[in-house]
Scaffold this motif. Structure first.
Motif, PDB file in Angstrom:
ATOM      1  N   TYR A 180       6.580  -4.830   5.419  1.00  0.00           N
ATOM      2  CA  TYR A 180       5.900  -4.323   6.601  1.00  0.00           C
ATOM      3  C   TYR A 180       6.905  -3.802   7.620  1.00  0.00           C
ATOM      4  CZ  TYR A 180       1.419  -6.111   5.043  1.00  0.00           C
ATOM      5  OH  TYR A 180       0.272  -6.323   4.343  1.00  0.00           O
ATOM      6  N   GLY A 181       8.097  -4.414   7.652  1.00  0.00           N
ATOM      7  CA  GLY A 181       9.140  -3.928   8.549  1.00  0.00           C
ATOM      8  C   GLY A 181       9.471  -2.478   8.232  1.00  0.00           C
ATOM      9  N   ARG A 182       9.550  -2.185   6.946  1.00  0.00           N
ATOM     10  CA  ARG A 182       9.865  -0.824   6.521  1.00  0.00           C
ATOM     11  C   ARG A 182       8.701   0.117   6.859  1.00  0.00           C
ATOM     12  NH1 ARG A 182      14.382   0.268   3.231  1.00  0.00           N
ATOM     13  NH2 ARG A 182      14.537   2.331   3.308  1.00  0.00           N
ATOM     14  N   VAL A 183       7.486  -0.389   6.712  1.00  0.00           N
ATOM     15  CA  VAL A 183       6.318   0.419   7.079  1.00  0.00           C
ATOM     16  C   VAL A 183       6.421   0.831   8.538  1.00  0.00           C
ATOM     17  CG1 VAL A 183       3.830   0.307   7.490  1.00  0.00           C
ATOM     18  CG2 VAL A 183       4.796  -0.585   5.360  1.00  0.00           C
ATOM     19  N   TYR A 184       6.882  -0.117   9.370  1.00  0.00           N
ATOM     20  CA  TYR A 184       7.049   0.185  10.791  1.00  0.00           C
ATOM     21  C   TYR A 184       8.038   1.334  10.974  1.00  0.00           C
ATOM     22  CZ  TYR A 184       8.985  -0.261  15.453  1.00  0.00           C
ATOM     23  OH  TYR A 184       9.450   0.018  16.708  1.00  0.00           O
ATOM     24  N   VAL A 185       9.184   1.233  10.288  1.00  0.00           N
ATOM     25  CA  VAL A 185      10.214   2.269  10.435  1.00  0.00           C
ATOM     26  C   VAL A 185       9.677   3.619   9.966  1.00  0.00           C
ATOM     27  CG1 VAL A 185      12.509   3.001   9.733  1.00  0.00           C
ATOM     28  CG2 VAL A 185      12.053   0.593  10.194  1.00  0.00           C
TER      29      VAL A 185
ATOM     30  N   PHE B 130       0.847  -1.195   0.000  1.00  0.00           N
ATOM     31  CA  PHE B 130       0.000   0.000   0.000  1.00  0.00           C
ATOM     32  C   PHE B 130       0.884   1.247   0.000  1.00  0.00           C
ATOM     33  CE2 PHE B 130       0.394  -1.562   4.357  1.00  0.00           C
ATOM     34  CZ  PHE B 130       0.860  -0.454   5.030  1.00  0.00           C
ATOM     35  N   ALA B 131       0.306   2.364  -0.371  1.00  0.00           N
ATOM     36  CA  ALA B 131       1.086   3.592  -0.480  1.00  0.00           C
ATOM     37  C   ALA B 131       1.048   4.367   0.829  1.00  0.00           C
ATOM     38  CB  ALA B 131       0.537   4.455  -1.601  1.00  0.00           C
ATOM     39  N   ILE B 132       2.070   5.173   1.078  1.00  0.00           N
ATOM     40  CA  ILE B 132       2.141   6.016   2.278  1.00  0.00           C
ATOM     41  C   ILE B 132       2.440   7.436   1.818  1.00  0.00           C
ATOM     42  CG2 ILE B 132       3.328   6.409   4.461  1.00  0.00           C
ATOM     43  CD1 ILE B 132       3.942   3.496   4.610  1.00  0.00           C
ATOM     44  N   SER B 133       1.667   8.394   2.341  1.00  0.00           N
ATOM     45  CA  SER B 133       1.758   9.739   1.769  1.00  0.00           C
ATOM     46  C   SER B 133       2.968  10.529   2.235  1.00  0.00           C
ATOM     47  CB  SER B 133       0.483  10.524   2.070  1.00  0.00           C
ATOM     48  OG  SER B 133       0.278  10.591   3.455  1.00  0.00           O
ATOM     49  N   GLN B 134       3.635  10.096   3.291  1.00  0.00           N
ATOM     50  CA  GLN B 134       4.842  10.808   3.710  1.00  0.00           C
ATOM     51  C   GLN B 134       5.857   9.810   4.224  1.00  0.00           C
ATOM     52  OE1 GLN B 134       4.622  14.185   6.611  1.00  0.00           O
ATOM     53  NE2 GLN B 134       6.143  13.043   7.760  1.00  0.00           N
ATOM     54  N   SER B 135       7.025   9.742   3.590  1.00  0.00           N
ATOM     55  CA  SER B 135       8.054   8.861   4.136  1.00  0.00           C
ATOM     56  C   SER B 135       9.398   9.551   4.053  1.00  0.00           C
ATOM     57  CB  SER B 135       8.076   7.520   3.404  1.00  0.00           C
ATOM     58  OG  SER B 135       8.209   7.723   2.035  1.00  0.00           O
ATOM     59  N   LEU B 136      10.099   9.513   5.178  1.00  0.00           N
ATOM     60  CA  LEU B 136      11.394  10.187   5.240  1.00  0.00           C
ATOM     61  C   LEU B 136      12.476   9.329   4.607  1.00  0.00           C
ATOM     62  CD1 LEU B 136      11.224  11.644   8.841  1.00  0.00           C
ATOM     63  CD2 LEU B 136      10.616  12.695   6.683  1.00  0.00           C
ATOM     64  N   ILE B 137      12.195   8.036   4.491  1.00  0.00           N
ATOM     65  CA  ILE B 137      13.171   7.181   3.830  1.00  0.00           C
ATOM     66  C   ILE B 137      12.502   6.571   2.612  1.00  0.00           C
ATOM     67  CG2 ILE B 137      14.530   6.668   5.886  1.00  0.00           C
ATOM     68  CD1 ILE B 137      12.979   4.056   6.141  1.00  0.00           C
ATOM     69  N   GLU B 138      13.331   5.990   1.776  1.00  0.00           N
ATOM     70  CA  GLU B 138      12.863   5.376   0.544  1.00  0.00           C
ATOM     71  C   GLU B 138      11.725   4.381   0.828  1.00  0.00           C
ATOM     72  OE1 GLU B 138      14.436   6.410  -2.150  1.00  0.00           O
ATOM     73  OE2 GLU B 138      13.321   5.133  -3.544  1.00  0.00           O
ATOM     74  N   TYR B 139      10.614   4.518   0.108  1.00  0.00           N
ATOM     75  CA  TYR B 139       9.541   3.543   0.256  1.00  0.00           C
ATOM     76  C   TYR B 139       8.901   3.312  -1.099  1.00  0.00           C
ATOM     77  CZ  TYR B 139       5.146   1.361   1.572  1.00  0.00           C
ATOM     78  OH  TYR B 139       4.083   0.506   1.670  1.00  0.00           O
ATOM     79  N   SER B 140       8.761   2.060  -1.446  1.00  0.00           N
ATOM     80  CA  SER B 140       8.084   1.770  -2.705  1.00  0.00           C
ATOM     81  C   SER B 140       7.011   0.739  -2.440  1.00  0.00           C
ATOM     82  CB  SER B 140       9.095   1.248  -3.729  1.00  0.00           C
ATOM     83  OG  SER B 140       8.782  -0.068  -4.093  1.00  0.00           O
ATOM     84  N   GLN B 141       5.804   1.044  -2.864  1.00  0.00           N
ATOM     85  CA  GLN B 141       4.737   0.102  -2.559  1.00  0.00           C
ATOM     86  C   GLN B 141       4.913  -1.202  -3.312  1.00  0.00           C
ATOM     87  OE1 GLN B 141       1.211   2.119  -3.693  1.00  0.00           O
ATOM     88  NE2 GLN B 141       1.434   1.526  -5.800  1.00  0.00           N
TER      89      GLN B 141
ATOM     90  N   THR C 278      -9.567  -1.742  -0.675  1.00  0.00           N
ATOM     91  CA  THR C 278      -9.465  -0.593  -1.563  1.00  0.00           C
ATOM     92  C   THR C 278      -8.046  -0.062  -1.672  1.00  0.00           C
ATOM     93  OG1 THR C 278     -11.558  -0.030  -0.537  1.00  0.00           O
ATOM     94  CG2 THR C 278     -10.613   1.569  -2.030  1.00  0.00           C
ATOM     95  N   GLU C 279      -7.421   0.059  -0.497  1.00  0.00           N
ATOM     96  CA  GLU C 279      -6.078   0.588  -0.417  1.00  0.00           C
ATOM     97  C   GLU C 279      -5.097  -0.219  -1.268  1.00  0.00           C
ATOM     98  OE1 GLU C 279      -5.302   0.511   3.733  1.00  0.00           O
ATOM     99  OE2 GLU C 279      -4.019   2.254   3.640  1.00  0.00           O
ATOM    100  N   LEU C 280      -5.268  -1.533  -1.237  1.00  0.00           N
ATOM    101  CA  LEU C 280      -4.347  -2.403  -1.973  1.00  0.00           C
ATOM    102  C   LEU C 280      -4.677  -2.418  -3.458  1.00  0.00           C
ATOM    103  CD1 LEU C 280      -4.135  -5.384   0.511  1.00  0.00           C
ATOM    104  CD2 LEU C 280      -2.555  -3.501   0.227  1.00  0.00           C
ATOM    105  N   ASN C 281      -5.981  -2.428  -3.781  1.00  0.00           N
ATOM    106  CA  ASN C 281      -6.369  -2.447  -5.199  1.00  0.00           C
ATOM    107  C   ASN C 281      -5.870  -1.217  -5.926  1.00  0.00           C
ATOM    108  OD1 ASN C 281      -7.855  -4.774  -4.823  1.00  0.00           O
ATOM    109  ND2 ASN C 281      -9.704  -3.647  -4.296  1.00  0.00           N
ATOM    110  N   VAL C 282      -6.008  -0.064  -5.274  1.00  0.00           N
ATOM    111  CA  VAL C 282      -5.631   1.161  -5.950  1.00  0.00           C
ATOM    112  C   VAL C 282      -4.123   1.152  -6.191  1.00  0.00           C
ATOM    113  CG1 VAL C 282      -5.356   2.625  -3.909  1.00  0.00           C
ATOM    114  CG2 VAL C 282      -6.077   3.629  -6.018  1.00  0.00           C
TER     115      VAL C 282
END
Ligand code: GSH
Lengths: 404, 339
Positions: free
Chosen positions: A91-96, A75-86, B156-160
């Motif tokens: 999930y470990g990176r999501v935690y960080v 899933f996407a994250i709207s703000q990340s201070l480090i590199e993130y690619s959906q 939804t979050e994953l599909n998009v």
């Protein structure tokens, strides 16, 4: 059952003439036995509880274990201070990322809350009627409205106030501002930029050493030295000189308007702005009261004595009152910092992607591993809080009254 | 002091060692307490939505009323627990609710890793996009770079994410916990796009300041079979919920309506008689009376009636039957036979 101990070995000149008793009745040993039994019991309970929970999870067909931390989050994250690619981040990176987002909002929140809080605290004591009344209104209004409500007010206020991207403000080099956030130019460092950094570090160390030297000299001879401005000058001009000499190795990535929203540069999302304003303003109201109480607690005699010595009101406040007030202010200030950090978890309501939102929220939902995720999240908040306390205790011990 | 330690130790033990057997027979628990505890959304018109007096209505609500009618002969013997997308599975796992009927998509991971079972599909949906008409966008493929508002903890979050990645498009995801905030933020202009199940888009559009200024794009980017969920490991309850839904579908197919139940019961179509309990022994196997089917239809009507009443063309949502029509009318609704 006789407890008289007639063995000869304990007979040597003991100070306590108490009759020897059986080991079990020795208060010290008994105390230890209780401690050990209790410790074993607690360890057993924790262990048994944990394994029972695992068995129950298994029986209920609910996935458990830590392997999910390596799985792709997707899933996407709207703000990340480090590199993130959906596409590939785990999930470990999501935690960080969630943790960093929590820390950054707490960090800036604490700075702004402290500044506003001190200003308001001092303003409440101002002799100027209007200033002190305004500060009172500020404090009473902000600390009596629930924080969540304030967050919503700021968030939807910010959104309504700012224009759509296409009608947004364009500050030229300073970036763009619209309801998708503030899009700032991003520095792109070139070759040799590290020398400027080194110069900055060296200047900081030098300024610190200068300050120490100036203080020692003043103590010894009474002569003052403008250490603050000299140090400030060094920190500004030394890196600047190095920067110019190395050929100004810096360019700017300036955001430009795209189809829907600006691209390039650095983005400060509206959720961050709203959250920061809400947290800082709310906590500042409490800090203002703490500061006011701290200042009031310094007896008037101190001020009068300082005045009698010929200190003007500025130096009196800075050199006499505030150092003494700090001793009273710091312990409750620590609690406010902890509150602010924990309150940052309310950001989930307005889609700011901090730890509770992306990890204890989204990640939990996608994986269903509630026990692991919630324990890790709780442990994280606990650690942040303990570290903050530790730091503030250290600072407190530095400013605390040293009896001479 | 010692007493205190002992009591707290016992207390802790009681919490940690609570057996897992507590959830075994949901039907017995439900019968004992006299109502069904049903997990629903926090307000999604057409699916589960409270009115000003706190009366719940909707397609998902009717499923719960059907279950209550099958057990108690009374569609009102239900209590509703509004849940956010994020809370819903935990609420079911922990036993806070008996059945989750909250526009929840049946996916493999939810079915296999959460200790839950999906008891059928009561609405075939798919994810869509809503945009402002003024933006002159006619296809989701024109959305590269857009800001997208949605709910956290949803498919939804994953599909998009998949959709934008597959089409090589950039986007910014703004994910809120509560649906009301998603709507408010989209309405305030934080996002260009609002994405969720298409039925949800039609429902949430009604909450916007000016519904007429927004349109749903034609693309459907996913399969969202929505259905009721129960805890794994209680087959009797699982069967009960599953067959309540099937009964409504079969009733539509057999022409049994809320109005004509008694009449049909007395008729001579054996399929109808088995459905309504005037023939055969189909109640005891799921722990109910034989007329459970008749009670369900009396309380909520057949599937077609439920659909039309809550989301159909004559409601504010105005959704066409489409894939949710009976299999015999070109749709996907197909009830296994009661025999
Ligand atoms: N079907 C999807 C999405 C369900 C969902 O949460 N949809 C939102 C938007 S339509 C909703 O139900 N909101 C109402 C609420 O949160 O109460 C899923 O199961 O993950």
């Amino acid at each position: 059952m006789a407890v008289t101990d007639v063995t000869p070995n304990g007979a040597g000149g003991d100070d306590d003439q108490a009759p020897r008793v059986a080991l079990l009745n020795n208060p010290e040993i008994r105390g230890w036995i209780f401690q050990i039994v209790l410790a074993i019991l607690i360890v057993y309970l924790v262990y048994a509880g944990w394994s029972n929970m695992n068995a129950n999870l298994q029986a209920a067909g609910i996935a458990s274990g830590w392997a999910f931390l390596g799985n792709n989050a997707g899933f996407a994250i709207s703000q990340s201070l480090i590199e993130y690619s959906q596409a590939s981040s785990s999930y470990g990176r999501v935690y960080v990322i969630g943790l960093l987002n929590t820390l950054i909002i707490a960090f800036f929140g604490i700075i702004f809350a402290t500044i506003i809080g001190f200003l308001m605290g001092v303003a409440r004591l101002s002799k100027n009627w209007l200033v002190s009344r305004l500060a009172t209104v500020y404090v009473e209004a902000l600390r009596n409205i629930p924080l969540l409500l304030q967050i919503f007010i700021w968030y939807f206020g910010v959104l309504r106030l700012l224009p759509q991207p296409r009608q947004g403000f364009d500050f030229g080099f300073l970036g763009l501002l619209n309801n998708r956030g503030y899009f700032a130019p991003k520095p792109v460092w070139g070759d040799g930029a590290e020398f400027t950094l080194y110069a900055f570090i060296i200047a900081c160390i030098a300024a610190w050493a200068l300050g120490r030297w100036a203080r020692a000299r003043q103590m010894a001879t009474g002569q003052t030295f403008p250490a603050f401005w000299t140090g400030f000058g060094m920190i500004v001009f030394l890196p600047l000189a190095v920067f110019v000499i190395t050929g100004s190795p810096l360019s700017w990535d300036i955001p430009v308007m795209g189809g829907f929203r600006p691209s390039g540069g650095m983005t400060v999302i509206p959720e961050f702005i709203a959250m920061l304003v809400a947290l800082a303003m709310y906590t500042a109201a409490f800090i203002a009261e703490i500061v006011r109480a701290g200042i009031l607690a310094v007896s008037r005699g101190q001020t009068e004595a300082a005045n009698a010595l010929g200190l003007r009101s500025g130096p009196t406040l800075r050199l006499v009152v505030i150092p003494q007030a700090l001793r009273i202010i710091i312990p409750p200030l620590t609690s406010q910092y902890l509150n602010l950090t924990k309150n940052s978890s309310l950001a989930v309501a307005i889609a700011y992607p901090e730890l509770t939102s992306v990890f204890a929220g989204t990640a939990l939902n996608q994986t269903g591993q509630a026990v692991e995720i919630i324990s890790l999240t709780m442990l994280t908040y606990l650690t942040i809080s303990l570290l903050t306390s530790l730091f503030m205790n250290w600072y407190n011990s530095r400013v605390a009254l040293v009896e001479r | 002091m010692k007493k205190l330690i002992l009591t707290s130790a016992l207390g802790a033990a009681a919490v940690a060692f609570a057996g897992s057997a507590a959830f075994a027979a949901t039907l017995d628990d439900v019968k004992a307490k006299g109502f069904v505890q049903c997990g629903v959304s926090q307000g999604l018109p057409g699916f589960s939505n409270p009115d000003a007096d706190g009366n719940w209505s909707g397609l998902d609500v009717d499923l719960c009323r059907g279950v209550a009618a099958a057990i108690f002969g009374d569609g009102e013997a239900v209590k509703f627990t509004p849940l956010s997308a994020k809370e819903r599975f935990t609420a079911l796992q922990s036993g806070e609710i008996d059945v989750l009927s909250r526009n929840t998509t049946w996916t493999m991971s939810r079915d296999t890793q959460l200790g839950l079972n999906f008891a059928g599909v009561n609405y075939y949906d798919g994810q869509g996009f809503m945009v402002r008409t003024s933006m002159n966008i006619n296809s989701a493929l024109e959305l590269s770079g857009a800001s997208v508002c949605t709910n956290t903890g949803t498919t939804t979050e994953l599909n998009v994410a998949d959709y934008f990645r597959a089409n090589n498009m950039e986007y910014e995801l703004v994910a809120f916990e509560k649906a009301d905030e998603v709507v408010a933020a989209y309405d305030a202009g934080r996002c260009d796009v609002y994405t969720t199940d298409q039925s949800g888009l039609y429902a949430q559009r009604l909450k916007l300041t000016d519904p007429g200024e927004h349109k749903v794009l034609p693309e459907i980017i996913s399969k969202e079979p929505l259905g009721p969920v129960v805890r794994q490991g209680d087959d009797q309850w699982f069967n009960l919920v599953k067959w309540v839904h099937i009964a409504t579908v079969n009733a539509e197919e057999l022409g049994v309506t809320q109005a004509n139940v008694d009449e049909m019961m007395a008729g001579d179509n054996p399929s109808v008689k088995r459905l309504l309990g005037s023939e055969g022994e189909f109640g005891s196997a799921i722990g109910l009376e034989n007329d459970w089917g008749a009670n369900v239809i009396k309380a909520v009507g057949n599937y077609g009636e439920i659909f039309d009443r809550n989301v159909g063309p004559d409601t504010p949502l105005g959704i066409a039957r489409g894939v949710n029509a009976l299999w015999s009318k070109g749709g996907l609704m197909y009830g296994p036979p009661i025999r």
